[in-house]
Design a protein around this motif. Structure first.
Motif, mmCIF file in Angstrom:
data_model
loop_
_atom_site.group_PDB
_atom_site.id
_atom_site.type_symbol
_atom_site.label_atom_id
_atom_site.label_comp_id
_atom_site.label_asym_id
_atom_site.label_seq_id
_atom_site.Cartn_x
_atom_site.Cartn_y
_atom_site.Cartn_z
ATOM 1 N N ILE A 1 -4.212 8.874 4.295
ATOM 2 C CA ILE A 1 -5.581 8.520 3.920
ATOM 3 C C ILE A 1 -6.364 9.748 3.466
ATOM 4 C CG2 ILE A 1 -6.224 8.525 6.380
ATOM 5 C CD1 ILE A 1 -7.847 6.294 3.836
ATOM 6 N N ARG B 1 -17.431 2.598 1.602
ATOM 7 C CA ARG B 1 -16.084 2.113 1.942
ATOM 8 C C ARG B 1 -15.745 2.304 3.409
ATOM 9 N NH1 ARG B 1 -16.956 2.984 -2.826
ATOM 10 N NH2 ARG B 1 -15.881 1.968 -4.546
ATOM 11 N N TYR B 2 -16.111 3.462 3.946
ATOM 12 C CA TYR B 2 -15.669 3.766 5.310
ATOM 13 C C TYR B 2 -16.809 3.819 6.316
ATOM 14 C CZ TYR B 2 -11.189 4.642 3.234
ATOM 15 O OH TYR B 2 -10.009 4.478 2.583
ATOM 16 N N PHE C 1 0.847 -1.195 0.000
ATOM 17 C CA PHE C 1 0.000 0.000 0.000
ATOM 18 C C PHE C 1 0.881 1.243 0.000
ATOM 19 C CE2 PHE C 1 -2.597 2.535 3.295
ATOM 20 C CZ PHE C 1 -3.303 3.221 2.337
ATOM 21 N N LYS C 2 0.785 2.049 -1.049
ATOM 22 C CA LYS C 2 1.494 3.331 -1.153
ATOM 23 C C LYS C 2 2.973 3.203 -0.812
ATOM 24 C CE LYS C 2 -0.601 7.097 -0.222
ATOM 25 N NZ LYS C 2 -1.524 7.941 -0.988
ATOM 26 N N ALA D 1 -6.788 -0.142 -1.893
ATOM 27 C CA ALA D 1 -6.918 0.029 -0.442
ATOM 28 C C ALA D 1 -8.091 0.942 -0.123
ATOM 29 C CB ALA D 1 -5.622 0.595 0.125
ATOM 30 N N LEU D 2 -8.272 1.960 -0.937
ATOM 31 C CA LEU D 2 -9.393 2.883 -0.712
ATOM 32 C C LEU D 2 -10.727 2.167 -0.919
ATOM 33 C CD1 LEU D 2 -9.227 6.544 -1.617
ATOM 34 C CD2 LEU D 2 -11.397 5.393 -1.853
ATOM 35 N N ASP D 3 -10.777 1.326 -1.967
ATOM 36 C CA ASP D 3 -12.008 0.564 -2.206
ATOM 37 C C ASP D 3 -12.283 -0.417 -1.072
ATOM 38 O OD1 ASP D 3 -12.707 1.833 -4.508
ATOM 39 O OD2 ASP D 3 -11.796 0.366 -5.858
ATOM 40 N N ARG E 1 -8.016 13.103 -3.249
ATOM 41 C CA ARG E 1 -7.821 12.788 -4.662
ATOM 42 C C ARG E 1 -9.043 12.053 -5.225
ATOM 43 N NH1 ARG E 1 -3.247 9.209 -5.009
ATOM 44 N NH2 ARG E 1 -4.889 7.687 -4.812
ATOM 45 N N ASP F 1 -0.930 3.738 -5.756
ATOM 46 C CA ASP F 1 -1.686 4.957 -5.433
ATOM 47 C C ASP F 1 -2.820 4.713 -4.433
ATOM 48 O OD1 ASP F 1 -3.229 3.586 -7.141
ATOM 49 O OD2 ASP F 1 -3.334 5.096 -8.716
ATOM 50 N N GLY F 2 -2.891 3.480 -3.930
ATOM 51 C CA GLY F 2 -3.845 3.206 -2.858
ATOM 52 C C GLY F 2 -5.286 3.097 -3.308
ATOM 53 N N ARG F 3 -5.527 2.876 -4.606
ATOM 54 C CA ARG F 3 -6.907 2.789 -5.089
ATOM 55 C C ARG F 3 -7.629 1.563 -4.542
ATOM 56 N NH1 ARG F 3 -9.516 4.843 -9.369
ATOM 57 N NH2 ARG F 3 -11.184 3.571 -8.581
ATOM 58 N N ASP G 1 -5.435 10.614 -0.015
ATOM 59 C CA ASP G 1 -6.112 9.701 -0.938
ATOM 60 C C ASP G 1 -7.575 10.081 -1.120
ATOM 61 O OD1 ASP G 1 -3.830 8.352 -1.229
ATOM 62 O OD2 ASP G 1 -4.427 6.556 -0.134
ATOM 63 N N VAL H 1 -9.528 0.833 3.654
ATOM 64 C CA VAL H 1 -8.345 0.770 4.508
ATOM 65 C C VAL H 1 -7.981 2.179 4.960
ATOM 66 C CG1 VAL H 1 -5.851 0.353 4.451
ATOM 67 C CG2 VAL H 1 -7.407 -1.299 3.439
ATOM 68 N N PHE H 2 -7.656 2.367 6.237
ATOM 69 C CA PHE H 2 -7.171 3.692 6.622
ATOM 70 C C PHE H 2 -5.836 3.659 7.333
ATOM 71 C CE2 PHE H 2 -10.490 2.645 9.733
ATOM 72 C CZ PHE H 2 -9.740 2.619 10.880
ATOM 73 N N GLY H 3 -5.164 2.578 7.250
ATOM 74 C CA GLY H 3 -3.834 2.509 7.836
ATOM 75 C C GLY H 3 -3.281 1.131 7.574
#
Lengths: 183, 164
Positions: free
Chosen positions: B63, B91-92, A99-100, A129-131, B69, A125-127, B66, A134-136
């Motif tokens: 985060i 997602r969150y 991740f990143k 992980a974003l989907d 973006r 680019d964490g795409r 991200d 994930v926040f860490g």
């Protein structure tokens, strides 16, 4: 009756105070994942060890498997790594999501510390992980035979977390998968 | 002297402007000016999942970068504000919104304070009305028994004292 009505505000105050007091001792970082019960998101990314190889969701195989999010910048991941190596010795497949990160650093990490993953997706680019919400890092997802995320575990995966939360779930999913195949 | 003052103020302004630049994190260019306005609006109402008491405009964690973006990308795709918030919630979780949606589990959160206020007012009215009724009853009873009035002997005693 009237007497009791006068005490109602006090009773309400005590009830409210009790809940607020309890709230002081909750862990604010422990959040249920919005993705539990949802399928693993689609992705198409290259792997860390082989930049020619492109993997998708279909390459994640197993009756139950772990998706582990890591990065070389993450201290907790270094602590967690030996335990993942131990887990990889059992028949539980582990897939990594880098991740990143920087590719050479990630490759070096897997060379130096050994590689517990079937493969590691390079999510620069964490795409993905974003989907995944994930926040860490580290974060670990338990995915079942239907590709549904059953659990998100945020934090370092160790023997305590394994015994108390993950192993029982893995066993349940294996049982479900076995029954599903029989039908 | 005046030239010196001008120079000092010029330098001060310059310093301030560099400070302002340092605080803005990344620069995005938008195809429509409307997107930029909505971008900043959305960044202030979306909460950073990692650093829990900041919105994603304030936070400079990985985060949040991200998420900013992602907001920009979704805006450029032409999504509406609601769709973007929904996208983030998928997602969150509802945690990501500073203003949670009105749902069954948030009813207490949204309507609780109003309920408490109404309850408090009702209690207040109840107490006030009861007090008033009590006072009226007291006045009524005191006027009927005449206990406050002096009888003839007492009146005579007082007159005697006053006349001395």
């Amino acid at each position: 009756m009237k007497r009791f009505l006068l005490f109602l505000p006090l009773v309400l105050f005590i009830v409210l105070g009790f809940f607020l007091y309890k709230g002081l001792f909750l862990n604010p970082q422990a959040m249920p994942s919005a993705l539990e019960g949802q399928p693993v998101p689609e992705f198409k990314l290259m792997t860390v060890s082989d930049s020619q190889r492109v993997v998708t969701k279909a390459d994640l195989k197993g009756d139950v498997y772990l998706l582990n999010v890591w990065g070389t910048w993450c201290g907790g991941c270094r602590v967690e790594h030996p335990y993942l190596l131990d887990l990889a010795k059992s028949d539980l497949p582990i897939y990594g999501i880098n991740f990143k990160d920087e590719l050479p650093a990630a490759q070096q990490w897997l060379k130096d510390l050994k590689d517990p993953y079937k493969f590691t997706v390079y999510d620069v680019d964490g795409r993905l992980a974003l989907d995944l919400g994930v926040f860490g890092a580290p974060e670990t997802f338990v995915v079942d035979h239907n590709g549904i995320i059953r659990l998100r575990y945020a934090g370092i995966l160790d023997s305590i977390a394994w015994k108390t939360t993950i192993e029982p779930l893995v066993r349940t999913i294996k049982e479900e998968a076995r029954l599903g195949k029989l039908q | 002297m005046r030239v010196l003052m001008l120079m000092v103020s010029c330098i001060a302004v310059l310093l301030l402007s560099t400070m302002a630049q340092a605080s803005s994190v990344e620069t995005y260019t938008f195809t429509k000016p409307e997107y930029e306005v909505r971008f900043h609006m959305l960044n202030t109402i979306l909460r950073c999942p990692k650093c829990q008491n900041q919105n994603i405009a304030d936070s400079n964690s990985l985060i949040s970068q991200d998420l900013r973006r992602e907001v920009k990308r979704l805006l450029e795709e032409g999504r509406s504000d609601e769709q973007i918030m929904e996208h983030m919630m998928m997602r969150y979780g509802s945690f990501v919104l500073y203003k949670p949606k009105v749902e069954r589990i948030t009813y207490l959160l949204w309507y609780g304070p109003i309920g408490f206020a109404i309850f408090g007012l009702l209690m207040l009215m109840f107490v006030v009305v009861r007090q008033k009724r009590k006072r009226q009853e007291r006045i009524k009873t005191s006027s009927t028994t005449d206990s406050a009035m002096l009888n003839d002997d007492e009146q005579a005693d007082i007159d005697k004292l006053l006349n001395q």
